[in-house]
Design an enzyme around this catalytic site. Sequence first.
Site, PDB file in Angstrom:
ATOM      1  N   ASP A 209       5.546   7.066   1.662  1.00  0.00           N
ATOM      2  CA  ASP A 209       4.268   6.376   1.586  1.00  0.00           C
ATOM      3  C   ASP A 209       3.654   6.749   0.227  1.00  0.00           C
ATOM      4  OD1 ASP A 209       1.965   4.922   2.038  1.00  0.00           O
ATOM      5  OD2 ASP A 209       1.660   5.675   4.072  1.00  0.00           O
TER       6      ASP A 209
HETATM    7  C1  BGC Z   1      -0.423   2.979   3.153  1.00  0.00           C
HETATM    8  C2  BGC Z   1       0.851   2.167   3.290  1.00  0.00           C
HETATM    9  C3  BGC Z   1       0.889   1.118   2.219  1.00  0.00           C
HETATM   10  C4  BGC Z   1       0.786   1.785   0.862  1.00  0.00           C
HETATM   11  C5  BGC Z   1       0.843   0.819  -0.300  1.00  0.00           C
HETATM   12  C6  BGC Z   1      -0.588   3.501   1.746  1.00  0.00           C
HETATM   13  O1  BGC Z   1      -1.825   4.099   1.579  1.00  0.00           O
HETATM   14  O2  BGC Z   1      -0.421   4.027   4.089  1.00  0.00           O
HETATM   15  O3  BGC Z   1       0.929   1.591   4.560  1.00  0.00           O
HETATM   16  O4  BGC Z   1       2.054   0.364   2.334  1.00  0.00           O
HETATM   17  O5  BGC Z   1      -0.438   2.491   0.790  1.00  0.00           O
HETATM   18  O6  BGC Z   1      -0.320   0.098  -0.411  1.00  0.00           O
END
Ligand code: BGC
Length: 729
Positions: free
Chosen positions: A264
């Site tokens: 993530d």
């Molecule tokens: C989120 C993800 C997301 C990523 C990119 C993160 O903060 O938890 O689900 O895909 O950001 O935007």
Amino acid sequence: MQPNRVWIAVLLVMSFAVSLTITAEAQESGTPNDAAWRRADELLKKLTLDEKLQLILSRYPSNASPGGGGGYIEGVTRLHIPGINISDSATGSGSTTQPSSTFPATIALAASWDRQLSYNYGSEIAIQLRAQGFAMGLGGGANLTREPRGGRAFEYLGEDPLLAGELLVARTNGTQSQKVMASIKHFAGNEQETNRIGGDSRIDDRTLRELYLLPFEIAVEQGHPASVMCSYNRLNAEYACENSVLLTDILKTQWHFAGQVQSDWGATHTTAKAINAGLDEEEGSDAGPSYFGRVPVLFALANHDITQERVDDMVRRKLYAMISSGVMDHPPLGGEKIDFDATRTFAQSVEEQSIVLLKNDRQQLPLSASKLKRIAVVGSHADVAVMSGGGSGDTMHPVTGSFTGCEGLEFVDHNGCGWWRNPWLKVPVPLTKAIRELSPASEVEFSGVQDEHAPFRAYSPGEIADAVALARRSDLAIVVVAQPAGEDFGDLRTLSLQNPSNQNELVEAVASANPHTIVVIESGNPVLMPWKDKVAAIVEAWYPGEAGGRAIANVLFGKVDPSGKLPFTFPARDEDTPTWGATGALSKDPVYSEKLNIGYRWYDAKKLAPLFEFGYGLSYTHFAYSDLSLKHDPDHTLHVSFTVKNDGTVEGAEVPQVYLGIDYAGEPPLRLGGWSKIHLKPGASQQVDITVSPRTQSVWDTSAADWRYIPDAAAYVGSSSRDIRLKGR
Ligand code: BGC
């Protein structure tokens, strides 16, 4: 501390030598006989170490990815390896610069219980991603609704692992059918937003396998996603993105996952530990230090903290994912024209199949236009907008527009605009307009807050009085209430309606002025309904997407028979929920002490009556169930057959559900074993055949560290988890 330039040069020479002497070998965990895997392996051999390192780090935002994506991996032009442009895509493309369609939230999709619809949803979003130039979509959220107050529940697929898993398979297949790499997330134990970076989810083995890992296991097995995104939290003390049991032992070895694991955003904390645990790609920022940047990785190689084989494995997995998804040979070019009108028609059909009719006293619904002279529509900006989710589960730049100067909302403590993105989504056909179209002879009047700059402020006493006066002089009052939620700010503190804070008061006041009050809810979580007995009808519309106005009106006026079923339990009180504990405080390091009793399993085990149970949803017609028969194959596959008849007067769709009673210590009374979604004309009947896999009849045997089939499960067939019509064994 950063090594100086000379030191880097020495490292480079050393590591280059290392890479030349090691022959890349297909890992046990891959699929060595697969042509894509062999091709990835051949390609790997042609890459220099520098090029390999370029492929394991995605950078954002200072090298802002083309097209407004969330991450970007540079390709290797010399070998025709295209760059990978990555975007969020939970409810539509999350591009920060290109207009995108907003579909109903993922939880709405779950309420459709429709696998084909989930496939189409994945595919429609992927068509738009490709047109915008994105090769990867991050839309596959499948964390379970353990915490009904979870800020991202709207981005996921409900509280049951089989429902979530099978819908995720369909969505993944739909996405990848368009040659877009699908990522499924957040792996694993990321069931809340409180303490979201690093909170430690404590989950015992059996609970993990039977509930929280299961959607991912099913999706890996049947959907073959290109990527799995490890989550921010720790799982049993280790960060998910450096948890070797999770990433290597379970995902890659036991489940034979051949794709890549990506972190993530900002969830990587180490170089060697994460790489050795099985993380293949860091989603980092080139503004700050990156653990998978060139320098730290070379350093780790030179120090023998990681091996060249493992680096090769990381790259080979990425190449394999690109080849097998079609991105390698058909990279999206972007700049294509998007047919937003056609997409809106699809978004409307998704919402129409997802709306759940919760209450319909004295057949208040469907409405009959000819009988209504004046219709009152009250609250939630239903004259211009619908609610959407926040954060990365949203469209950043919706084609329909957001509130003036209002990129999003200030959450919880503020009333106004300013938080990221657009929870109030402007729509071309809001509910008021859609009702006028269906009931042209009626006068449709709106009452509520019309201030776009303080869209979440409480209703003033004057505004409530106006709504009451309007309801009194109307034949019917439709009150729209909304519950905003979203990523990052934490979870809801209660399931009671908030923001505006006095929505319950508004409903009660209107209901006491007009007995024909219908409440429409736009939420991504269950909500409490102190006014349930005072209103005539209740409709759960979720975050309905950009065609929500028309879809909701079509259901209210019976152009569409409601067929959605709840993908999570609506409890009667906060205190009844499995995570409330003594005080309702959200735990920073949640212990999953309710074990297997998530959602409906909890209410069944504790004999608590929910407000509306899992699997529940009314229709304008009625379905009769008969003729149950069960057949076991020698491999324990169970075939459940029965007949469903539409014995009402209008055409409709039903979701017959099979639940199993597994007689084994610790198991809750019921678990979902399968379901179908069928469409029947009045008077028509259909035989329904539901196949229940041996694993769905199994428990996780911790001593054998394997699934164990439990014979003689009782089978219950019905229209919800508590409306059981047929039983057998
Ligand atoms: C989120 C993800 C997301 C990523 C990119 C993160 O903060 O938890 O689900 O895909 O950001 O935007």
